[in-house]
Enzyme design. Structure first.
Site, PDB file in Angstrom:
ATOM      1  N   GLN A   1     -24.451  48.345 -47.803  1.00 51.23           N
ATOM      2  CA  GLN A   1     -24.165  47.169 -48.619  1.00 51.23           C
ATOM      3  C   GLN A   1     -22.657  47.052 -48.843  1.00 51.23           C
ATOM      4  O   GLN A   1     -22.150  47.384 -49.902  1.00 51.23           O
ATOM      5  CB  GLN A   1     -24.890  47.334 -49.965  1.00 51.23           C
ATOM      6  N   PHE A   2     -21.932  46.551 -47.830  1.00 48.04           N
ATOM      7  CA  PHE A   2     -20.484  46.444 -47.960  1.00 48.04           C
ATOM      8  C   PHE A   2     -20.072  45.495 -49.080  1.00 48.04           C
ATOM      9  O   PHE A   2     -18.974  45.593 -49.628  1.00 48.04           O
ATOM     10  CB  PHE A   2     -19.827  46.025 -46.633  1.00 48.04           C
ATOM     11  N   THR A   3     -20.972  44.590 -49.477  1.00 46.35           N
ATOM     12  CA  THR A   3     -20.630  43.629 -50.527  1.00 46.35           C
ATOM     13  C   THR A   3     -20.445  44.286 -51.896  1.00 46.35           C
ATOM     14  O   THR A   3     -19.962  43.637 -52.826  1.00 46.35           O
ATOM     15  CB  THR A   3     -21.674  42.495 -50.620  1.00 46.35           C
TER      16      THR A   3
END
Length: 154
Positions: free
Chosen positions: A78-80
């Site tokens: 989950q790079f966000t």
């Protein structure tokens, strides 16, 4: 590294219409990697998460861990989690790790879960995924190695 850990009754991740990971009781872990993260951060975070005691005992107190309840883990990249919303209305993701480092530490985190006795169900790094969960409690924790590993103030 950053993680959002949710205690769940069940969770799954689907890619291209196919379920690629699914668990019953346990942790849904959304995992983000920053550009300065290392294997030491990864190990610390895995140990911290897998050792959390957030399941209720017979007295209704959060006192039990994954091992005591026979729990599982579902890990989704989950790079966000490194999205910066300070300016404007469109998040900037420049504070996330480059894809090569992100994938390397994501895969290492999965390996550390396996080594600890929790073979992880998981998504696929960089894929468009649909995540479903039935939250338990709800209990959701945010862990950030930048905060967890800093020296305590005196």
């Amino acid at each position: 590294m950053r993680a959002v850990v949710t205690r769940v009754k069940s969770a799954s991740v689907t890619i291209d219409g196919q379920v690629t990971g699914e668990i019953g009781r346990g942790f849904l872990i959304l995992l983000g990697v920053g550009p300065r993260d290392t294997e030491a951060h990864c190990k610390y975070l895995a140990d911290k998460i897998l050792g959390l005691r957030v399941f209720e005992d017979e007295n209704g107190k959060m006192n039990l861990g994954l091992e005591q309840v026979g729990g599982s883990v579902l890990v989704v990249s989950q790079f966000t989690l490194y999205g910066n919303c300070r300016k404007g209305r469109r998040p900037s993701f420049t504070e996330a790790a480059p894809p090569a480092l992100g994938n390397e530490l994501y895969e290492r985190f999965l390996e550390l879960c396996r080594e600890a006795g929790y073979p992880p169900q998981h998504g696929r790094f960089g894929a468009d995924m649909q995540v479903a969960s039935v939250n338990d409690g709800p209990v959701t924790l945010i862990l950030d190695t930048e905060q967890l590993m800093e020296e305590p103030r005196r």
